[in-house]
Design an enzyme around this catalytic site. Sequence first.
Site, PDB file in Angstrom:
ATOM      1  N   ASN A  79      -4.662   1.837 -13.406  1.00 59.20           N
ATOM      2  CA  ASN A  79      -3.648   0.967 -12.801  1.00 59.20           C
ATOM      3  C   ASN A  79      -2.280   1.615 -12.928  1.00 59.20           C
ATOM      4  OD1 ASN A  79      -2.554  -1.446 -11.655  1.00 59.20           O
ATOM      5  ND2 ASN A  79      -1.924  -2.088 -13.704  1.00 59.20           N
ATOM      6  N   ASN A 104       1.744   2.980  -2.675  1.00 63.26           N
ATOM      7  CA  ASN A 104       1.115   3.894  -3.640  1.00 63.26           C
ATOM      8  C   ASN A 104      -0.153   4.517  -3.062  1.00 63.26           C
ATOM      9  OD1 ASN A 104       2.375   4.185  -6.433  1.00 63.26           O
ATOM     10  ND2 ASN A 104       2.632   1.995  -6.046  1.00 63.26           N
ATOM     11  N   HIS A 149       1.762   0.397 -13.256  1.00 62.98           N
ATOM     12  CA  HIS A 149       2.574  -0.799 -13.511  1.00 62.98           C
ATOM     13  C   HIS A 149       4.051  -0.398 -13.490  1.00 62.98           C
ATOM     14  CE1 HIS A 149       3.462  -4.785 -14.951  1.00 62.98           C
ATOM     15  NE2 HIS A 149       4.303  -4.245 -15.816  1.00 62.98           N
ATOM     16  N   GLY A 205       0.783  -1.237   0.000  1.00 62.17           N
ATOM     17  CA  GLY A 205       0.000   0.000   0.000  1.00 62.17           C
ATOM     18  C   GLY A 205       0.811   1.280   0.000  1.00 62.17           C
ATOM     19  N   MET A 241      -3.187  -7.285  -7.355  1.00 63.90           N
ATOM     20  CA  MET A 241      -2.549  -8.348  -8.130  1.00 63.90           C
ATOM     21  C   MET A 241      -3.571  -9.353  -8.666  1.00 63.90           C
ATOM     22  SD  MET A 241       0.302  -7.203  -8.262  1.00 63.90           S
ATOM     23  CE  MET A 241       1.930  -6.852  -7.683  1.00 63.90           C
ATOM     24  N   ARG A 242      -4.503  -8.839  -9.459  1.00 64.30           N
ATOM     25  CA  ARG A 242      -5.592  -9.684  -9.948  1.00 64.30           C
ATOM     26  C   ARG A 242      -6.075  -9.098 -11.260  1.00 64.30           C
ATOM     27  NH1 ARG A 242      -8.544 -13.320  -7.184  1.00 64.30           N
ATOM     28  NH2 ARG A 242      -7.258 -13.097  -5.357  1.00 64.30           N
ATOM     29  N   LEU A 243      -6.385  -9.954 -12.204  1.00 65.45           N
ATOM     30  CA  LEU A 243      -6.941  -9.449 -13.466  1.00 65.45           C
ATOM     31  C   LEU A 243      -8.370  -8.965 -13.235  1.00 65.45           C
ATOM     32  CD1 LEU A 243      -6.094 -11.814 -16.477  1.00 65.45           C
ATOM     33  CD2 LEU A 243      -5.624  -9.360 -16.268  1.00 65.45           C
TER      34      LEU A 243
HETATM   35  C1  GAR Z   1       3.977  -1.315  -7.213  1.00 67.95           C
HETATM   36  O1  GAR Z   1       5.313  -1.337  -7.656  1.00 67.95           O
HETATM   37  C2  GAR Z   1       3.028  -1.438  -8.385  1.00 67.95           C
HETATM   38  O2  GAR Z   1       3.465  -0.762  -9.525  1.00 67.95           O
HETATM   39  C3  GAR Z   1       3.042  -2.917  -8.605  1.00 67.95           C
HETATM   40  O3  GAR Z   1       3.006  -3.468  -7.317  1.00 67.95           O
HETATM   41  C4  GAR Z   1       3.651  -2.583  -6.420  1.00 67.95           C
HETATM   42  C5  GAR Z   1       2.712  -2.305  -5.269  1.00 67.95           C
HETATM   43  O4  GAR Z   1       3.355  -1.587  -4.271  1.00 67.95           O
HETATM   44  N1  GAR Z   1       1.921  -3.337  -9.395  1.00 67.95           N
HETATM   45  C6  GAR Z   1       1.973  -4.308 -10.287  1.00 67.95           C
HETATM   46  O5  GAR Z   1       2.978  -4.958 -10.507  1.00 67.95           O
HETATM   47  C7  GAR Z   1       0.676  -4.561 -11.037  1.00 67.95           C
HETATM   48  N2  GAR Z   1       0.924  -5.363 -12.192  1.00 67.95           N
HETATM   49  P1  GAR Z   1       2.523  -0.862  -3.144  1.00 67.95           P
HETATM   50  O6  GAR Z   1       1.558  -1.906  -2.566  1.00 67.95           O
HETATM   51  O7  GAR Z   1       3.558  -0.452  -2.127  1.00 67.95           O
HETATM   52  O8  GAR Z   1       1.799   0.298  -3.753  1.00 67.95           O
END
Ligand code: GAR
Length: 210
Positions: free
Chosen positions: A115, A22, A117, A20, A98-100
């Site tokens: 989203n 982000n 990435h 979390g 992390m889910r489609l």
């Molecule tokens: C982040 O790096 C985000 O870009 C990635 O997971 C991490 C979550 O971090 N997302 C993906 O890879 C989606 N395909 P966070 O929980 O600290 O925000």
Amino acid sequence: MKQLMTARQLKLAVLASGRGSNFDAICRAIERKDLNAQILVLISDQPQAPALAKATARGIEALPINPRDYSGRDAYEERLVRELEARQVDLVVLAGYMRLVGKVFLKAYEHRVLNIHPALLPSFPGLNAQQQALDYGVKFSGCTVHLVDEGMDTGPIIMQRVVPVLDDDDQETLSQRILKEEHELYWQALQLIAEGRVWIEGRRVVVKAD
Ligand code: GAR
């Protein structure tokens, strides 16, 4: 060309599966008044996700919805959509979700799911994007904010940021460098939407001047 959303204070729901950070960065941007938005709810598909505790600590509703409690993806997403509609959410922000996303969710929120990435899409979609970039040997990677469609990280791109890949990088150091940019990029993309400046035609997203 279609305006993604008219100018407004955005009513957001954040979906997160893990840490979390982000989510936290978006909260900080709202607190600083850099982002004109409110977060109505943080939803996690992982009942133990640290993101849930982060939301509670900030006084934001934290709602775990475990897909295992449902007969399938449609039933799970019907519940998600009910919760989002009950709160009249404008935009759904995936932050490490992390889910489609399936058709039930997308039908209800077409062009209203974002989203982030950790790679320069369309390179390195899916899991472990930072390691994929290292393994491939690219000299630059970065992060992408995009609209979500039914594919894996395939939707129209709103913004991207580039970071260098250094010779001595490992997955951890590259991820940290990218994450720092993610924490800036996401709220900035959201603020452009809040200002009513984001327009879309087909796959192309255009940011108009004020
Ligand atoms: C982040 O790096 C985000 O870009 C990635 O997971 C991490 C979550 O971090 N997302 C993906 O890879 C989606 N395909 P966070 O929980 O600290 O925000």
